[in-house]
Design an enzyme around this catalytic site. Structure first.
Site, PDB file in Angstrom:
ATOM      1  CG  ASN A 229      58.110  76.378  11.838  1.00  0.00           C
ATOM      2  OD1 ASN A 229      57.181  75.661  11.480  1.00  0.00           O
ATOM      3  ND2 ASN A 229      57.956  77.669  12.070  1.00  0.00           N
ATOM      4  CB  ALA A 230      63.996  73.096  13.536  1.00  0.00           C
ATOM      5  CB  CYS A 281      57.844  79.921   9.447  1.00  0.00           C
ATOM      6  SG  CYS A 281      56.491  81.029   9.903  1.00  0.00           S
TER       7      CYS A 281
END
Length: 479
Positions: A229-230, A281
């Protein structure tokens, strides 16, 4: 109807009937008719909604059909958490892990209280050995805490803890589950741990090719979700930073995205400039990653990833400021139509949605805001505005008059001074903009926060159009 006396290959219990647990378990049940699946939750309201035929608690394309296919056959929804834990061979923990709002690590660290409570409940009510699976997004080494809690049971039971993070995108979750890029399963590298991992592999192998099911150690699996997700959010912030430079220089961010994306090393995905990313998220996981880096003394790493968040905040604020600046430096008393409140199309999810921050800014500027979104409920809008922005009816007098929810885009636009397109719903691409233009105050402004409409065509109708990363023809004479 199935009964408990029937023979099942496995019995699965999922603790948590939210955005992850519900769809994931529905697809498992669809693809594994010999596995009994029960989704449990403390909320009777949530479970009742899952048991309806037309009002599921979340909106996701294709979800209702999947649920109806299996519910009552091998898919069940229940508040009998203890009973379902006792029946289960595999227990998924799929509960919320919000960012802490106070105490140590407030604003960055994930609060794993709900995960620990699940583990304590499992240890308390279980009467046989279980495989416990982390499905929630958690900080690395959370499995260690869950394992310690489970080992404290006084019945001599053995529990194996696995990590199986979800990689779903809201709006395409059912497709993501049916045809995943990969399934990741992390476990202890012991004989018992490897055996437990193989049991979970056998579930997914009913429909996922074995080469797409990756097995790792626990800590790699837990960290992989945060990193995935980063990296995605980093790409969004990267192109958004370039969008600001494009607007200043006369370059076109769409042309740059296309040129850069054709490089096979970079790729085309996640290079669409926008008002910013949202959802449950991206921000939460990056803040979690930042806190982990700080905890281990990796301050430079923490600062690097925190900049992704700062750029996203800048992009949202930049959009609001542009609306005010282009409308003669005041929107006080002006009706502004907000098209889209969900953080992305094909979902009703409003968590961390960029629209909310733009609405907050326009409330402070005393604009009259009319919001239209085909899936977002007004109640959910206020809940998130209060939770994330601290805007509520108690501290903001006249809030219901300041923010009206409209039944359709045309009523939202009627008499407005500007349209702000903040969610990329397909229907916004095909609206009758000539009709909308005639109904608006003049000059009529469109601020496209998703770059989804034909700007030149709209200018031909008479709109003044401003878009993310696109040069303003009123500011440049050499385009």
């Amino acid at each position: 109807m199935s009964t408990d006396n029937e023979q099942w290959d496995l019995k699965i219990c999922c603790m948590g009937a939210g955005y992850v647990g519900g769809p994931t378990m529905a697809v498992v049940a669809k693809m594994c008719p010999k596995i009994r699946v029960c989704v449990c939750d403390l909320s009777q309201k949530q479970i009742d909604a899952w048991n309806t035929d037309d009002a599921l608690p979340i909106y996701e394309p294709g979800l209702l059909e999947v649920v109806l296919e299996s519910r009552g056959r091998n898919l069940f929804f229940s508040t009998d958490i203890a009973g379902e834990i006792q029946k289960a061979d595999i227990i998924f923990i799929s509960v919320n892990t919000p960012t802490k709002t106070q105490g140590i690590g407030a604003g960055r660290a994930a609060n794993i209280k709900n995960c620990e409570l699940c583990a304590r409940t499992i240890a308390e009510v279980s009467t046989s050995d279980k495989i416990v699976v982390e499905k929630s997004t958690v900080p690395v080494r959370t499995a260690e805490a869950i394992t310690r809690v489970l080992k404290c049971n006084d019945k001599g039971l053995n529990f194996q803890v696995l990590s199986n993070p979800e990689f779903l995108a809201e709006g395409t979750a059912i497709g993501d589950l049916l045809k995943p890029d990969r399934v990741l399963i992390g476990g202890q590298q012991s004989e018992a741990g490897l055996k437990a991992a193989e049991t979970l592999v056998s579930v997914y192998a009913n429909w996922v090719p074995r080469e797409q099911i990756l097995t790792t150690n626990l800590w790699s699996s837990e960290l992989s979700k945060l990193v995935a997700n980063a990296f995605l959010a980093q790409r969004v912030s990267s192109i958004n930073s370039i969008s600001a430079l494009c607007e200043a220089t006369g370059a076109n961010v769409s042309e740059i995205s296309r040129a850069v994306g054709m490089d096979a090393r970079i790729g085309k995905r996640f290079l669409n400039a926008s008002v910013g990313f949202g959802g449950s998220c991206f921000q939460k996981d990056i803040l979690n990653l930042v806190y982990l880096c700080e905890t281990y003394g990796l301050d430079e790493c923490a600062q690097y990833w925190n900049q992704v968040i700062l750029m996203n905040d800048y992009q949202k604020k930049r959009f609001s400021e542009k609306v005010v600046a282009k409308m003669f430096n005041t929107v006080t008393g002006k009706k502004i139509a907000i098209l889209g409140f969900a953080f992305k199309k094909d979902t009703g999810d409003v968590r961390e949605t960029p629209s909310m921050f733009v609405v907050r800014d326009l409330i402070q500027e005393q604009a009259k805001i009319h919001v239209y979104d085909p899936e977002v409920k007004r109640e959910d809008m206020w809940t998130e505005m209060n939770y994330t922005c601290g805007v509520n009816h108690d501290n903001t007098p006249g809030l219901d008059e300041a923010v009206v929810t409209s039944p359709d885009a045309y009523s939202a636009a009627d008499g407005s001074h500007a349209l702000c397109i903040l969610t990329e719903w397909d229907e916004f691409k095909t609206l009758d903009y000539e009709r909308i233009f005639k109904s608006m105050a003049k000059p009529a402004f469109i601020f496209d926060g998703r770059n989804i409409v034909d700007h030149e065509k709209l200018r031909g109708i008479g709109f003044e159009v401003h878009a993310i990363g696109k040069p303003d023809p009123l500011a440049f004479d050499d385009l």
